[in-house]
Enzyme design. Structure first.
Site, mmCIF file in Angstrom:
data_model
loop_
_atom_site.group_PDB
_atom_site.id
_atom_site.type_symbol
_atom_site.label_atom_id
_atom_site.label_comp_id
_atom_site.label_asym_id
_atom_site.label_seq_id
_atom_site.Cartn_x
_atom_site.Cartn_y
_atom_site.Cartn_z
ATOM 1 N N ARG A 238 -2.169 13.142 1.011
ATOM 2 C CA ARG A 238 -1.421 11.940 0.648
ATOM 3 C C ARG A 238 -1.708 10.857 1.676
ATOM 4 O O ARG A 238 -1.760 11.124 2.889
ATOM 5 C CB ARG A 238 0.086 12.226 0.583
ATOM 6 C CG ARG A 238 0.530 13.038 -0.630
ATOM 7 C CD ARG A 238 0.369 12.235 -1.911
ATOM 8 N NE ARG A 238 0.847 12.950 -3.097
ATOM 9 C CZ ARG A 238 0.088 13.701 -3.869
ATOM 10 N NH1 ARG A 238 -1.202 13.846 -3.582
ATOM 11 N NH2 ARG A 238 0.588 14.282 -4.948
ATOM 12 N N GLU A 267 -2.729 3.052 -2.077
ATOM 13 C CA GLU A 267 -3.678 3.273 -3.159
ATOM 14 C C GLU A 267 -3.131 2.924 -4.537
ATOM 15 O O GLU A 267 -3.897 2.701 -5.478
ATOM 16 C CB GLU A 267 -4.158 4.724 -3.173
ATOM 17 C CG GLU A 267 -3.118 5.740 -3.587
ATOM 18 C CD GLU A 267 -3.688 7.150 -3.668
ATOM 19 O OE1 GLU A 267 -3.616 7.748 -4.752
ATOM 20 O OE2 GLU A 267 -4.201 7.651 -2.651
ATOM 21 N N HIS A 299 -9.345 9.208 -4.866
ATOM 22 C CA HIS A 299 -8.420 10.269 -5.276
ATOM 23 C C HIS A 299 -9.051 11.128 -6.383
ATOM 24 O O HIS A 299 -8.438 11.403 -7.415
ATOM 25 C CB HIS A 299 -7.086 9.675 -5.763
ATOM 26 C CG HIS A 299 -5.923 10.586 -5.541
ATOM 27 N ND1 HIS A 299 -4.729 10.164 -5.021
ATOM 28 C CD2 HIS A 299 -5.771 11.912 -5.764
ATOM 29 C CE1 HIS A 299 -3.885 11.182 -4.940
ATOM 30 N NE2 HIS A 299 -4.505 12.254 -5.388
#
Length: 337
Positions: A238, A267, A299
């Site tokens: 994360r 993000e 991601h």
């Protein structure tokens, strides 16, 4: 007869919809997909739905949850493992169920972390571009041998454990930190130690822990100062685990020699969308992009066919289990009485 659950899927990409449609359980739900993410401007779309199917960057704070509850939503079905974007206290107070996918192909994320390590080290992304241009000069492509290097893994859940197994095969010395040591990993030769020792000793540090109040900005100016000069830092967990401003300063001072990110703390404004024809307004992200020893992916660590199949299967099972009254605690962060 139990009514068919009406499901609103947010942050829905083509591959999400396809993976759900291809599963046999799909016929038992009524799915409407929205490409947009869930937030204050889009929560009104949730009228007349029983279930909200959300992803990592959808906003599920106190205000949004209250609006969802008022609109009749009963279940937040996360199609991811983390739930740091959910105000679980508010969900419990409102009687909203919150489910997740605790583990989906952990090897996929572990292998992506390894890909970041290998690419940063051997600079294959740069070599690829050079050779395409007819440049076979090796200057600037020097790497190091992974064998015998000390690798620190912060968090040895499914993903961290998978990475530990992979790196053991490279002959690395594996140091781990986790409040709950894994006996199977200990038998394989990994060493559990304190965070302080891990930061101080390791050539490579990879983050695989959840984001919460205790782990927020785990990587900060103080922890970076304790690390080896030229350390390689990898984050596929994360974005909020890292203080980005502190990392930029550490890159400028050569404290960090290599940085591999599949996540970024801001993000939600960037990832999973095409901004190639736009001017990106995030100056911090753009500063990160200027460093030659930084590699960022959007991601995609989870993004394998096997992982998508598992996400669809478990999410559908969670939706139907709650709808049929057979839900249990194993996949539910919040399960109303």
């Amino acid at each position: 007869m139990t009514p068919t659950p009406r499901v609103a899927m947010f942050s829905a990409q083509h591959y999400d919809i396809q993976s759900f449609k291809q599963h046999p359980l799909y016929e038992q739900i009524d799915l409407t997909s929205f490409e947009t993410s869930l937030g204050p401007k889009t929560v009104s779309l949730c009228q007349n739905f029983d279930v909200l199917c959300a992803f990592v960057n959808d906003c599920l704070d106190n205000s949004i949850l209250h609006q969802l509850s008022d609109q009749g939503v009963k279940h937040i079905a996360l199609r991811c493992a983390g739930f740091n974007n959910v105000d679980t206290a508010a969900a419990k107070e409102l009687g909203l169920a919150v489910s997740r996918v605790p583990a989906y192909s952990p090897e996929a994320v572990a292998e992506h972390a390894l890909a970041l390590i290998m690419t940063l080290n051997r600079k294959t992304h740069k070599a690829y571009n050079r050779v395409r241009e007819g440049n076979f000069n090796l200057n600037g492509l020097l790497g190091f041998t992974l064998h015998n290097k000390k690798v620190g893994i912060v968090g040895t859940g499914h993903i961290g454990a998978a990475l530990a197994r992979l790196l053991t095969g490279f002959g690395c010395e594996i140091y781990c930190y986790d409040p709950y040591p894994d006996d199977a990993l200990i038998k394989q030769g990994v060493v559990y130690t304190s965070l302080e020792t891990l930061f101080k000793e390791c050539h490579i540090i990879s983050l695989h822990c959840p984001l919460n109040e205790q782990s927020h900005h785990l990587i900060n100016a103080e922890s970076l100062a304790s690390m080896r000069d030229g350390v390689m830092l990898i984050n596929t967990s994360r974005g909020g685990l890292i203080d980005t401003h502190a990392v930029i300063e550490a890159l400028k001072k050569h404290k960090i020699g290599y940085l591999g990110l599949d996540v970024y703390e801001m993000e939600s404004e960037l990832f999973f969308r095409d901004h190639s024809s736009e001017i990106i307004q995030d100056d911090v992200f753009e500063r990160l992009q200027t460093f030659h020893n930084v590699l960022i992916t959007g991601h995609q660590g989870f993004f394998t066919a096997e992982a998508l199949d598992q996400i669809a299967e478990v999410t559908l099972q969670n939706i139907l289990a709650l709808n049929n009254g057979t839900a249990d605690d194993s996949r539910f962060v919040v399960l109303p009485d």
